[in-house]
Design a protein around this motif. Sequence first.
Motif, mmCIF file in Angstrom:
data_model
loop_
_atom_site.group_PDB
_atom_site.id
_atom_site.type_symbol
_atom_site.label_atom_id
_atom_site.label_comp_id
_atom_site.label_asym_id
_atom_site.label_seq_id
_atom_site.Cartn_x
_atom_site.Cartn_y
_atom_site.Cartn_z
ATOM 1 N N ALA A 1 0.816 -1.214 0.000
ATOM 2 C CA ALA A 1 0.000 0.000 0.000
ATOM 3 C C ALA A 1 0.850 1.264 0.000
ATOM 4 O O ALA A 1 0.499 2.267 -0.617
ATOM 5 C CB ALA A 1 -0.944 -0.003 1.204
ATOM 6 N N THR A 2 2.003 1.221 0.673
ATOM 7 C CA THR A 2 2.867 2.407 0.740
ATOM 8 C C THR A 2 3.808 2.502 -0.451
ATOM 9 O O THR A 2 4.463 3.522 -0.651
ATOM 10 C CB THR A 2 3.719 2.379 2.023
ATOM 11 N N LYS A 3 3.926 1.404 -1.224
ATOM 12 C CA LYS A 3 4.808 1.334 -2.394
ATOM 13 C C LYS A 3 6.290 1.451 -2.037
ATOM 14 O O LYS A 3 7.109 1.782 -2.887
ATOM 15 C CB LYS A 3 4.466 2.447 -3.412
ATOM 16 N N GLU A 4 6.649 1.131 -0.788
ATOM 17 C CA GLU A 4 8.049 1.356 -0.416
ATOM 18 C C GLU A 4 8.639 0.332 0.550
ATOM 19 O O GLU A 4 9.834 0.347 0.799
ATOM 20 C CB GLU A 4 8.210 2.744 0.185
ATOM 21 N N THR A 5 7.849 -0.594 1.109
ATOM 22 C CA THR A 5 8.408 -1.525 2.082
ATOM 23 C C THR A 5 9.165 -2.660 1.394
ATOM 24 O O THR A 5 8.939 -2.992 0.234
ATOM 25 C CB THR A 5 7.321 -2.133 2.981
ATOM 26 N N PRO B 1 15.133 -2.066 5.417
ATOM 27 C CA PRO B 1 14.891 -0.629 5.243
ATOM 28 C C PRO B 1 14.031 -0.359 4.004
ATOM 29 O O PRO B 1 14.202 -1.007 2.965
ATOM 30 C CB PRO B 1 16.303 -0.054 5.072
ATOM 31 N N PRO B 2 13.097 0.591 4.095
ATOM 32 C CA PRO B 2 12.200 0.874 2.973
ATOM 33 C C PRO B 2 12.915 1.573 1.826
ATOM 34 O O PRO B 2 14.005 2.129 1.980
ATOM 35 C CB PRO B 2 11.145 1.788 3.593
ATOM 36 N N ILE B 3 12.274 1.562 0.657
ATOM 37 C CA ILE B 3 12.794 2.264 -0.517
ATOM 38 C C ILE B 3 12.750 3.764 -0.231
ATOM 39 O O ILE B 3 11.753 4.264 0.314
ATOM 40 C CB ILE B 3 11.936 1.941 -1.753
ATOM 41 N N PRO B 4 13.782 4.511 -0.583
ATOM 42 C CA PRO B 4 13.789 5.959 -0.300
ATOM 43 C C PRO B 4 12.639 6.715 -0.950
ATOM 44 O O PRO B 4 12.129 7.681 -0.382
ATOM 45 C CB PRO B 4 15.135 6.414 -0.881
ATOM 46 N N CYS B 5 12.218 6.267 -2.132
ATOM 47 C CA CYS B 5 11.140 6.940 -2.855
ATOM 48 C C CYS B 5 10.057 5.919 -3.186
ATOM 49 O O CYS B 5 10.362 4.871 -3.757
ATOM 50 C CB CYS B 5 11.678 7.583 -4.133
ATOM 51 N N PRO B 6 8.790 6.185 -2.837
ATOM 52 C CA PRO B 6 7.731 5.230 -3.164
ATOM 53 C C PRO B 6 7.668 4.948 -4.665
ATOM 54 O O PRO B 6 7.757 5.865 -5.481
ATOM 55 C CB PRO B 6 6.455 5.935 -2.681
ATOM 56 N N MET B 7 7.495 3.675 -5.025
ATOM 57 C CA MET B 7 7.423 3.277 -6.426
ATOM 58 C C MET B 7 5.970 3.310 -6.881
ATOM 59 O O MET B 7 5.235 2.324 -6.768
ATOM 60 C CB MET B 7 8.015 1.876 -6.609
ATOM 61 N N ILE B 8 5.544 4.469 -7.396
ATOM 62 C CA ILE B 8 4.159 4.649 -7.818
ATOM 63 C C ILE B 8 3.922 4.026 -9.188
ATOM 64 O O ILE B 8 2.914 3.371 -9.431
ATOM 65 C CB ILE B 8 3.792 6.147 -7.856
#
Length: 617
Positions: free
Chosen positions: A363-367, A382-389
């Motif tokens: 849902a957050t596009k980053e985990t 660690p999550p992705i620095p920028c959400p992958m929309i």
Amino acid sequence: MNVKKPDHPTQVLHELNTMRERAELTDVVLEVEGRSFPCHRAVLALCSPYFHGMFTSGYAEAKQERINIQEVSQVAMATILDYAYTGCLQTEPDQVQAVMSAARLLQVDFICHNAAVYMKDHLDVSNCADVLMYADMLANSDLVKASEEYIASRFQQVVLQPSFLQLPLFLLQSLLNREDLMTSSEDNIVQAALRWVDFNQEERLQHLPALCGCFRRSFISSDQLVVELERKCQPTDCKLVYSDSTTQRLGQTRTEMQIFLREENYSFLTYLRSAPCYDPSTGRLHAIELPPQLDYFSVTATARDELYLAGGIFRWIKKPSHVFYQYNHRMNTWEERCGMSIPRARCGLVYLKGYIYAIGGDATKETVERYNPSCDEWTSLPPIPCPMISDFCAVGLNDSIYLISKEGCYCFSITENKWNKIADMIQPPLHPQAVTYQGSIYCVDCEKDWRDSSSTCVEKYNPTEDEWKWSGNGSFTFDSATLMKYGDTMYLLTVIKRWNLLERENHATICIFQYQPETDSWLYLKDKGRLVPPMLEWLGSGSSTDCLTAKMIPTCLGHVGDSDEDEQEDFEEEEEEEMYGHFSHDEYVDENALWRYSISDVDSDNKDGYDDEEGYE
């Protein structure tokens, strides 16, 4: 008057359990490892023939108020009594064997059966050898068979587990004699046996000649292994006699194949539940089964050609899914493994250095989380620095995972456990698809809008220089494209779709280009139906296709066009209307039929400008 109270049996059982907990009207106490369990004889006798015989016999226990139960643990007895008074069986995974042993002693068949089913359904590489020994001790033939089959299907992983070294000789011989061992070489079987002997050489060296009878000499490729066997057997003064079998084990028949994956092919467009699996060496097209009712998913292959699948949303019933599967080559089925911590759709799934990484798609596009196959566990990262929309792709190279998208490109170091920004592609991709080849990353924007007639170049990333460059000496015009590897070579497969006004249908043209690393160029090939699978209509009927290369077993795969007719008939009319109602009959495509189309020469519709002796310009 004839009136029945529906919940009366449930209420009676509930009250009996309450009375047990309060020790009210109990008439016997079971003593187990110093703990007292007040009970009702009638309840025990109803659930256990062991207690029924005890309480109705002339033995002393029939009149004793306290009975000492041997060979049963406190936890196991508490579990069995909870079942007897509630009808519910619940225990921790590490207590299943103890509960089953106690239930077998007390003759509680329901618990014995379900404990065996649980162990069968929860076999993994770390416990399957232990379960096999336990099942053999109980003479449970079904569980023995399931354990042996599981070990055979994961042989190369199981032999590395400590429990494998505890197997008794006769069980080891039974395993090493199997035809369906999933190992790529007879050498691996010999090495596994030597490892078992070396674990306790003083006692086990005498068994080495007997183990040699399991080895198929004609398939042992290492002369050094044969010399080592002879050297070790010298003190036993026994002549080595090998198996006289001249047939390869199942795992030794693997051949490198291309697995074609396309998301919408498996959701609401068709009942089809398999993916094309092509063997260029023979030109034969097979089918690999997929889990049912999948929509969005990702697949990756390990260095040992183990396949893992993650994601999936049951679109028409709107139920998010955490599912994660491992492919069973022997059965051509997918076995569910520990689910991901959160639902993911279209996640990046990457194998690197023994672990599986699931990236984004949430849902957050980053985990991000990591799967450990040896213990069947997920760990958050660690999550992705920028959400992958937008659409993105992920590949593993050296000690890093590279993420490519229109929003930017990032690199995750598995040694440093952190993300770093890297150079963006020259032309930000809307639908990136990437592969690694000879230390670099190659990426193409693999799908075009039907109104987009522009050409596209393959871009090449050098991790050392942190730089993207155009790859090759020209650009490509296509509607969809697929980068794929086969053997030591990389290819670009392009599909051009054209609408025929007279026939009122689409026609597809497939072109294939071979990468020339010496000149960094792409050579157009006139393929005669081998490198390109006989799937012209299938490849040209949808969006972009991913191609995964792995060593598969031809005899275990399905055939193109196979379908489960019974399952199709089971679909309710309203479910079919919900999935297909917004399509006209003319728009519905039977993709089973599309697979059957073949191509004799894919360059039949090609225009001038292609030369099989020169690079594409």
